[in-house]
Design a protein around this motif. Structure first.
Motif, mmCIF file in Angstrom:
data_model
loop_
_atom_site.group_PDB
_atom_site.id
_atom_site.type_symbol
_atom_site.label_atom_id
_atom_site.label_comp_id
_atom_site.label_asym_id
_atom_site.label_seq_id
_atom_site.Cartn_x
_atom_site.Cartn_y
_atom_site.Cartn_z
ATOM 1 N N ARG A 4 0.829 -1.203 0.000
ATOM 2 C CA ARG A 4 0.000 0.000 0.000
ATOM 3 C C ARG A 4 0.870 1.262 0.000
ATOM 4 O O ARG A 4 0.631 2.202 -0.736
ATOM 5 C CB ARG A 4 -0.912 -0.010 1.226
ATOM 6 C CG ARG A 4 -1.729 1.257 1.359
ATOM 7 C CD ARG A 4 -2.677 1.175 2.527
ATOM 8 N NE ARG A 4 -3.720 0.189 2.295
ATOM 9 C CZ ARG A 4 -4.106 -0.694 3.180
ATOM 10 N NH1 ARG A 4 -3.537 -0.736 4.362
ATOM 11 N NH2 ARG A 4 -5.068 -1.548 2.903
ATOM 12 N N GLU A 5 1.919 1.234 0.829
ATOM 13 C CA GLU A 5 2.793 2.399 0.933
ATOM 14 C C GLU A 5 3.559 2.607 -0.372
ATOM 15 O O GLU A 5 3.680 3.724 -0.867
ATOM 16 C CB GLU A 5 3.762 2.195 2.103
ATOM 17 C CG GLU A 5 3.030 2.182 3.435
ATOM 18 C CD GLU A 5 3.528 1.108 4.385
ATOM 19 O OE1 GLU A 5 4.630 0.586 4.166
ATOM 20 O OE2 GLU A 5 2.798 0.791 5.346
ATOM 21 N N ALA A 8 1.238 3.945 -2.996
ATOM 22 C CA ALA A 8 0.886 5.345 -2.749
ATOM 23 C C ALA A 8 2.015 6.273 -3.183
ATOM 24 O O ALA A 8 1.771 7.336 -3.751
ATOM 25 C CB ALA A 8 0.566 5.554 -1.272
ATOM 26 N N LEU A 9 3.253 5.853 -2.932
ATOM 27 C CA LEU A 9 4.401 6.688 -3.311
ATOM 28 C C LEU A 9 4.566 6.739 -4.829
ATOM 29 O O LEU A 9 4.854 7.794 -5.397
ATOM 30 C CB LEU A 9 5.681 6.163 -2.642
ATOM 31 C CG LEU A 9 5.785 6.426 -1.135
ATOM 32 C CD1 LEU A 9 6.937 5.630 -0.523
ATOM 33 C CD2 LEU A 9 5.965 7.903 -0.847
ATOM 34 N N ARG A 12 1.861 8.962 -6.270
ATOM 35 C CA ARG A 12 2.177 10.375 -6.073
ATOM 36 C C ARG A 12 3.202 10.867 -7.108
ATOM 37 O O ARG A 12 3.030 11.921 -7.713
ATOM 38 C CB ARG A 12 2.739 10.552 -4.664
ATOM 39 C CG ARG A 12 3.144 11.956 -4.363
ATOM 40 C CD ARG A 12 4.478 12.005 -3.685
ATOM 41 N NE ARG A 12 5.017 13.351 -3.778
ATOM 42 C CZ ARG A 12 6.279 13.642 -3.592
ATOM 43 N NH1 ARG A 12 7.136 12.687 -3.331
ATOM 44 N NH2 ARG A 12 6.685 14.864 -3.683
#
Lengths: 282, 335
Positions: A4-5, A8-9, A12
């Motif tokens: 997930r992290e 997300a990065l 972005r």
């Protein structure tokens, strides 16, 4: 939940990229101009090569390691050169993130350092594949424009061959992005960063066989260029696009991919250590 | 109720010589709003950076929500929200996208994150601007977005480093309201640093006064004020015909009486409790009163009392910064 992290990065990074059309267009403009001006001008050496006596290594095919003309040879190198440029500047974002405080927010979250680093590389690879494909598309299109030289593919490209080309692009982008991002983490000033990157950029390009025929390089430069990652990637592309290339290169594409993989893994480990070190608790 | 934060002898020495924080010890109870008050360069941010696992203490130890900030740093990070002095939002993303990123970085699931983001955008009055790029935000909106980003994973302890730095009074008041509301609704523990005396006074349950890396005093704002001698009650008589000094001196609770510009200044631990006595004594002496007022000592006086220096909000930071720079330039230790 590392996925997930990571996602997300990456999300972005790519959102930011899509929102700056000026940056996208200018980074597409550079390879376009090379394909339109540089390649067209230098393609005249095809005629020179063809007129050379066979005894002195003449003939277009042997001069251009199996490519039918200079332009086709150059296109394969242009893919690597384009990826080098876009990858090497990826680290600038780290410096901007640091300056604008975003890095602080990301680093203060419970996210593994390797995930932060890996996400940057992944998004650069996505961009790299788009840039690399752009070079192929433009060079192939030019072949159909009257008065312009273009890429002539003389081999029938197999799915495996296409996959090899994609892998070469992925590894080349990952390698140079890792180096650039690590430099971005280690150097905090943007002007110093660009100075260092320029120091990497041109020597890497000029010690490769991307733009200059491998056969015409002086022996010492040829020896160096055979281990240059851009040469390795260009070799993989040429062996898959040009039917005659196999007989001019000492090894097959799988070998060059393997060497590229080793270089990428070694530099990947070194740069990962550097990024961890730069983010260590003080 | 346990301690949300506990620091014992926390010390940070930079480059082997600059003692930014020198043996700081304190406890913050769960649900409390605790303030670190001091001029810039006092060691506030360094303390926050140690508590939020950004810096490793040189000496001493600290726990946050019962976890060691060095040994269990990863878990500490998960349980805290940190709002930095500077903006940390990505300019090229919208407010909502920034909050989604923050939620994902703290491992909050999609559905839960969306609900929490909607709630925070509403609570912080950012709904209308939520889908605009942060580049277009005002300073106050940016601060509120920072606050939302620090809260999106429902932290147990919230750290705010100078939350209102550089904001206009209206925006400052808005941030203050939000902090009070948060504490009330979510019972989150808040640790904030500020160099605004009034802010510390209004927001905090307890305050530590920090100067040059050391805590000079800890207590509730009213406790700290009491320690410097209590309130001032000013009694203004209608006429100067009779001297009331002796009569007022005898009122229970009055510590001292002085005359100033035709009025009497009484010192008392709790000003309001001596008012009835003072009024009665004056009337008994046959003197009517024009006014009686009770003033609590301000934190300005508290700061002066405990650090031996007057507090200057505007001037202070630059002066301290310069002192640090000059001393670094000379290669000297800070203390």
């Amino acid at each position: 939940m590392t996925v997930r992290e990571f996602a997300a990065l990456v999300d972005r990074d790519l959102r930011q990229w899509v929102r700056s059309p000026t940056a996208i267009i200018s980074s597409l403009l550079l390879p376009f101009l090379y394909l339109l001006l540089f390649g067209q001008a230098f393609n005249n050496i095809t005629g020179l090569a063809a007129s050379l006596p066979a005894a002195s290594g003449g003939g277009a095919l042997s001069t251009f390691s199996g490519a039918p003309d200079y332009y086709s040879y150059f296109t394969a190198g242009m893919v690597g050169f384009t990826l080098l440029g876009t990858s090497l500047f990826a680290g600038a974002n780290v410096i901007f993130d640091r300056r604008f405080g975003v890095l602080k927010k990301i680093v203060s979250a419970p996210v593994a350092r390797d995930v932060i680093f890996g996400a940057r590389i992944f998004s650069a690879v996505v961009r790299g594949l788009i840039f690399g494909s752009f070079v192929f598309v433009i060079a192939l299109a030019f072949a159909h424009v009257p008065g312009l030289n273009g890429l002539t593919v003389t081999a029938s490209v197999t799915p495996v061959g296409a996959l090899e080309i994609v892998l070469a692009m992925v590894m080349l982008t990952a390698l140079f992005t890792a180096i650039s991002v690590a430099i971005g983490f280690l150097i905090e000033q943007i002007d110093a960063f660009f100075a260092v990157i320029n120091l990497v950029n041109l020597p890497v390009l000029f010690t490769s066989s991307a733009l200059f025929p491998r056969t015409l390089l002086p022996p010492w430069l040829k020896a160096a260029s055979d281990w240059n990652p851009i040469s390795l990637a260009s070799n993989v592309v040429r062996e898959n696009l040009f039917a005659a290339a196999g007989s001019y290169y000492p090894d097959g594409p799988a070998f060059y991919l393997g060497v590229l993989a080793i270089v990428t893994v070694v530099f990947g480990a070194l740069t990962t250590a550097a990024v961890r070190w730069s983010l260590r608790p003080r | 109720m346990g301690d949300a934060i506990r620091a014992v002898g926390l010390t940070k020495v930079f480059n082997g010589k600059i003692r930014a924080v020198a043996g700081v010890s304190f406890q913050v109870r769960e649900g409390e709003v605790f303030g670190f008050l001091g001029p810039n360069g006092a060691g506030k941010t360094t303390t926050v950076n140690m508590l939020t696992t950004f810096l490793r203490p040189t000496e001493g130890r600290a726990t946050v929500d019962g976890l060691d900030v060095v040994g269990e740093a990863a878990e500490v990070r998960r349980r805290i929200g940190v709002i930095f002095q500077e903006s940390t939002a990505d300019d090229q993303l919208t407010g909502r996208e920034n909050l989604r990123l923050a939620a994902a970085l703290y491992g909050v699931g999609r559905g839960k994150a969306e609900a929490e983001i909607a709630r925070l955008l509403g609570a912080l009055k950012l709904e209308e601007a939520a889908d605009r790029l942060v580049r277009t935000y005002s300073g106050g909106m940016r601060r509120r977005l920072e606050l939302a980003a620090g809260l999106v994973h429902t932290p147990r302890v919230l750290f705010l480093d100078e939350p209102t730095l550089g904001l206009d009074p209206q925006a400052r008041a808005g941030i203050g309201d939000t902090i009070r509301q948060l504490r009330q609704e979510q019972g989150v523990t808040v640790f904030l640093t500020t160099h605004y005396l009034d802010e510390a006074d209004q927001l905090c349950d307890r305050i530590a006064i920090i100067d040059r890396g050391e805590i000079r005093a800890i207590g509730t704002p009213s406790e700290l004020k009491e320690r410097i001698g209590g309130d001032v009650v000013t009694v203004a008589p209608l006429s100067d015909a009779v001297d009331l000094t002796a009569a007022l001196q005898r009122v229970p609770g009055v510590l001292a009486v002085s005359r100033q510009e035709g009025a009497y200044r009484l010192k008392a631990t709790r000003g309001e409790t001596v008012v009835p006595g003072a009024v009665q004594a004056s009337l008994a002496a046959g003197v009517g009163l024009a006014s009686v007022s009770v003033k609590r000592p301000s934190l300005d006086e508290v700061f002066l009392e405990f650090t031996g220096r007057a507090y200057r909000e505007e001037e202070g930071p630059t002066a301290t910064d310069w002192a640090v720079r000059v001393q670094r330039f000379r290669g000297g230790a800070r203390r």
